[in-house]
Motif scaffolding. Structure first.
Motif, PDB file in Angstrom:
ATOM      1  N   PHE A 214       1.138  45.149  39.847  1.00  0.00           N
ATOM      2  CA  PHE A 214       1.046  44.958  41.300  1.00  0.00           C
ATOM      3  C   PHE A 214      -0.375  45.242  41.785  1.00  0.00           C
ATOM      4  CE2 PHE A 214       2.407  49.387  40.663  1.00  0.00           C
ATOM      5  CZ  PHE A 214       1.468  50.083  41.424  1.00  0.00           C
ATOM      6  N   LEU A 241       7.712  46.903  38.851  1.00  0.00           N
ATOM      7  CA  LEU A 241       7.087  48.155  38.411  1.00  0.00           C
ATOM      8  C   LEU A 241       7.374  48.350  36.928  1.00  0.00           C
ATOM      9  CD1 LEU A 241       8.077  50.661  41.276  1.00  0.00           C
ATOM     10  CD2 LEU A 241       5.759  49.954  40.668  1.00  0.00           C
ATOM     11  N   HIS A 247       9.216  61.291  40.373  1.00  0.00           N
ATOM     12  CA  HIS A 247       8.103  62.203  40.645  1.00  0.00           C
ATOM     13  C   HIS A 247       8.405  63.125  41.817  1.00  0.00           C
ATOM     14  CE1 HIS A 247       7.267  59.319  43.817  1.00  0.00           C
ATOM     15  NE2 HIS A 247       6.981  58.353  42.945  1.00  0.00           N
ATOM     16  N   HIS A 251       8.619  59.522  49.481  1.00  0.00           N
ATOM     17  CA  HIS A 251       8.146  58.220  49.971  1.00  0.00           C
ATOM     18  C   HIS A 251       8.873  57.816  51.251  1.00  0.00           C
ATOM     19  CE1 HIS A 251       5.732  57.119  46.559  1.00  0.00           C
ATOM     20  NE2 HIS A 251       6.719  56.851  45.735  1.00  0.00           N
ATOM     21  N   GLN A 285      13.112  55.479  40.812  1.00  0.00           N
ATOM     22  CA  GLN A 285      12.756  54.355  41.694  1.00  0.00           C
ATOM     23  C   GLN A 285      12.087  53.244  40.910  1.00  0.00           C
ATOM     24  OE1 GLN A 285       8.919  55.996  43.917  1.00  0.00           O
ATOM     25  NE2 GLN A 285      10.460  57.558  43.642  1.00  0.00           N
ATOM     26  N   LEU A 299       3.710  52.185  51.930  1.00  0.00           N
ATOM     27  CA  LEU A 299       4.385  53.325  51.304  1.00  0.00           C
ATOM     28  C   LEU A 299       3.682  54.632  51.629  1.00  0.00           C
ATOM     29  CD1 LEU A 299       6.639  53.707  48.943  1.00  0.00           C
ATOM     30  CD2 LEU A 299       4.644  54.066  47.492  1.00  0.00           C
ATOM     31  N   LYS A 301       3.074  58.496  50.814  1.00  0.00           N
ATOM     32  CA  LYS A 301       3.194  59.351  49.622  1.00  0.00           C
ATOM     33  C   LYS A 301       2.414  60.641  49.867  1.00  0.00           C
ATOM     34  CE  LYS A 301       2.613  59.150  44.597  1.00  0.00           C
ATOM     35  NZ  LYS A 301       2.275  58.284  43.449  1.00  0.00           N
TER      36      LYS A 301
HETATM   37  O1  UGY Z   1       2.661  55.437  43.819  1.00  0.00           O
HETATM   38  C1  UGY Z   1       3.891  55.420  43.756  1.00  0.00           C
HETATM   39  O2  UGY Z   1       4.546  56.448  43.611  1.00  0.00           O
HETATM   40  C2  UGY Z   1       4.577  54.070  43.892  1.00  0.00           C
HETATM   41  N1  UGY Z   1       4.245  53.222  42.784  1.00  0.00           N
HETATM   42  N2  UGY Z   1       6.008  54.221  44.030  1.00  0.00           N
HETATM   43  C3  UGY Z   1       6.816  53.160  44.388  1.00  0.00           C
HETATM   44  O3  UGY Z   1       6.343  52.037  44.551  1.00  0.00           O
HETATM   45  N3  UGY Z   1       8.120  53.423  44.542  1.00  0.00           N
END
Ligand code: UGY
Ligand code: MN
Length: 308
Positions: A214, A241, A247, A251, A285, A299, A301
């Motif tokens: 991505f 992904l 983690h 989010h 996820q 997103l 974070k």
């Molecule tokens: O950065 C991230 O944690 C991201 N890749 N997570 C997500 O898209 N669910």
């Protein structure tokens, strides 16, 4: 009683004539309609009984119209909130603005994410003490004025980060400006402060995403003072992904474009633009983009702070 006698009059003398000439109109609700639609039913003339069983509705857009149907879910470690479930009410202390809180601490989140629908001559309110704010324009345009800079106009795809305790005002004269807003209590560090940032997605460089396909942009600096970031992630149809992520970070996601499948825990959700998602720490996820156009999501974070 009167309506009964009118109906029975129709039934005895007029109904056979009306049936033969205007059976479609008779079948409509409220016009002395028959209690059993199987007797007088315009559908039954053109389509067989039970035809929906063999011709099911396949289009998701039709499913949206089913009474009581929603794709929204709320679980311990995630939530999917789709547009038909959004509930707007006046945003406390804002002027001429309706808000829908999509994520809040009641869910277990340490931040809020809400949509703000600013009407003509609308104004924002100041966040609580020590709360930082991020706004992103989804529709329309807004003007941000603060003590530390001149007024700046924000159009679609533009955003602003406002540090805690910085006096500012967001106004809109446009009908209707839609913002997605994130707020959280700032986790201060000694000798570090954040600064007011105003920019737009297209001004941010593409970043490396080792092991992933991505495209990634980060809307805020990655430096230590900032305790969260906002990612813009783009997937072409068929891309997904690679990491099946788990983690400690939380989010808040708004799907800006496209459609696909979001896996959250053991659940697999069809999602499309306009949907929002809350992901608690450690929820498994994964996303795959489908459809014909790219998927783009925004997103939240939390970053740069020791979880202990
Ligand atoms: O950065 C991230 O944690 C991201 N890749 N997570 C997500 O898209 N669910
Ligand atoms: Mn993640």
């Amino acid at each position: 009683m009167q309506s009964f006698s009118v109906c029975s009059l129709h039934s005895r003398f007029l109904l056979p004539i009306i049936l033969s000439i205007l059976h479609v109109a008779l079948a409509q609700e409220g016009f002395c309609s028959q209690p059993s639609s199987s007797i007088v039913n315009s559908d039954s003339i053109t389509t067989p009984l039970y035809w929906k069983v063999t011709n099911p509705t396949l289009s998701p857009s039709h499913l949206q119209d089913l009474p009581g149907f929603t794709r929204s879910v709320y679980k311990r470690d995630h939530a999917l909130i789709t547009p038909e479930s959004q509930v707007f009410s006046p945003l406390p202390d804002w002027t001429n603005t309706l808000g829908a809180y999509l994520i809040s601490p009641e869910m277990g989140a340490h931040f809020v994410m809400y949509l703000a629908k600013m009407q003509e001559n609308s104004k924002s309110a100041i966040p609580k003490d020590d709360v930082e704010r991020f706004i992103f324009v989804v529709q329309g345009s807004a003007v941000l004025t603060s003590v530390s800079s001149l007024s700046q106009e924000l159009s679609v795809d533009s955003y602003a980060y406002i540090p805690p305790n910085l006096e500012h005002l967001i106004t809109s004269t446009y009908v209707t400006t839609v913002l997605v807003v994130f707020e959280r209590s700032y986790v201060a560090l000694k000798n570090h402060t954040t600064e007011l940032i105003v920019s737009s997605t297209d001004r941010q460089p593409l970043l490396d995403t080792p092991g992933e396909v991505f495209e990634l942009r980060k809307l805020l600096p990655t430096s230590i003072p900032y305790d969260f970031n906002i990612h813009i992630m783009d997937f072409q149809p068929g891309e997904y992904l690679n990491v099946k992520e788990i983690h400690y970070n939380q989010h808040g996601l708004l799907l800006l474009e496209g459609q696909g499948i979001y896996r959250l825990g053991d659940n697999w959700y069809p999602v499309q633009a306009g949907d929002s998602i809350w992901m608690a720490p450690f929820v498994p996820q994964w996303y795959a983009a489908l459809g014909k156009t790219r998927s783009r999501y925004l997103l939240y974070k939390d970053v740069n702070r020791n979880p202990l």
